[in-house]
Design a protein around this motif. Structure first.
Motif, mmCIF file in Angstrom:
data_model
loop_
_atom_site.group_PDB
_atom_site.id
_atom_site.type_symbol
_atom_site.label_atom_id
_atom_site.label_comp_id
_atom_site.label_asym_id
_atom_site.label_seq_id
_atom_site.Cartn_x
_atom_site.Cartn_y
_atom_site.Cartn_z
ATOM 1 N N PHE A 81 36.385 48.185 40.018
ATOM 2 C CA PHE A 81 37.398 47.142 40.133
ATOM 3 C C PHE A 81 37.280 46.133 38.991
ATOM 4 C CE2 PHE A 81 38.783 42.948 41.528
ATOM 5 C CZ PHE A 81 40.115 43.228 41.815
ATOM 6 N N TYR A 85 40.075 45.461 36.289
ATOM 7 C CA TYR A 85 40.661 44.120 36.304
ATOM 8 C C TYR A 85 40.568 43.479 34.922
ATOM 9 C CZ TYR A 85 41.934 39.503 37.941
ATOM 10 O OH TYR A 85 42.573 38.311 38.126
ATOM 11 N N SER A 86 39.481 43.745 34.200
ATOM 12 C CA SER A 86 39.354 43.178 32.851
ATOM 13 C C SER A 86 40.329 43.850 31.878
ATOM 14 C CB SER A 86 37.922 43.331 32.341
ATOM 15 O OG SER A 86 37.617 44.686 32.124
ATOM 16 N N LEU A 88 43.373 44.874 32.824
ATOM 17 C CA LEU A 88 44.701 44.776 33.433
ATOM 18 C C LEU A 88 45.651 43.949 32.577
ATOM 19 C CD1 LEU A 88 46.157 45.588 36.054
ATOM 20 C CD2 LEU A 88 45.531 43.368 36.957
ATOM 21 N N THR A 100 47.842 43.105 40.098
ATOM 22 C CA THR A 100 46.562 42.854 40.743
ATOM 23 C C THR A 100 46.551 43.413 42.158
ATOM 24 O OG1 THR A 100 46.373 40.826 39.450
ATOM 25 C CG2 THR A 100 44.883 41.066 41.297
ATOM 26 N N LEU A 103 46.104 47.106 42.004
ATOM 27 C CA LEU A 103 44.707 47.445 41.735
ATOM 28 C C LEU A 103 43.849 47.258 42.980
ATOM 29 C CD1 LEU A 103 42.539 48.301 39.719
ATOM 30 C CD2 LEU A 103 42.309 45.901 39.068
ATOM 31 N N TYR A 104 44.099 46.195 43.757
ATOM 32 C CA TYR A 104 43.384 46.008 45.031
ATOM 33 C C TYR A 104 43.610 47.201 45.960
ATOM 34 C CZ TYR A 104 42.406 41.011 44.310
ATOM 35 O OH TYR A 104 41.942 39.817 43.849
#
Length: 141
Positions: A81, A85-86, A88, A100, A103-104
């Motif tokens: 994750f 996230y980095s 994204l 986001t 991605l979650y």
């Protein structure tokens, strides 16, 4: 001796599994499809590594070993994750927060799949160990 075995179990599950996850994200994401890696190869790698570790005759109880397997899988999922996230970058036409949230949800579903797979293997090994102990204790005629 038991403390050193516990340290090796911690190193394998809490350090090696996230390193495998991050190395896939950095080096092999182009060669191996992500769905195949996350849903099949990574749980198999977790099991193979821990079977090799178990074959070294660890004197650690099964539930502690499986606890560290679950924690290691969760740690590698957290690394997955954080890595994504980095990286994204949402599309310009997306509403704020949709990338986001996606991605979650993806991380949740991957974690759920890996948890179900590991839980099924855990139940299977528990049943097999009970059968083995029963067969081992049967008096010979």
């Amino acid at each position: 001796m038991k403390r050193m075995q516990l340290v090796s179990l911690i190193i394998v599950n809490l350090v090696l599994l996230p390193i495998i996850q991050l190395s896939y994200n950095q080096f092999y994401a182009v060669d191996i499809p992500e769905g195949m890696f996350q849903l099949w190869l990574f749980p198999l790698l977790i099991l193979l590594i821990n079977v090799l570790l178990w074959s070294c005759r660890l004197r650690i109880t099964s539930y502690i070993h499986w606890t560290f397997i679950y924690v290691g899988a969760g740690t590698s999922l957290a690394c997955y994750f954080v890595w994504h996230y980095s990286q994204l970058i949402p599309y310009p036409h997306m509403p704020p927060g949709e990338a986001t949230f996606e991605l979650y949800m993806r991380t949740f579903l991957l974690g759920l799949w890996q948890l179900v797979a590991l839980f099924l293997v855990n139940v299977l090994t528990f049943i097999m160990s009970k059968i083995w102990m029963t067969l081992k204790n049967v008096p010979k005629i």
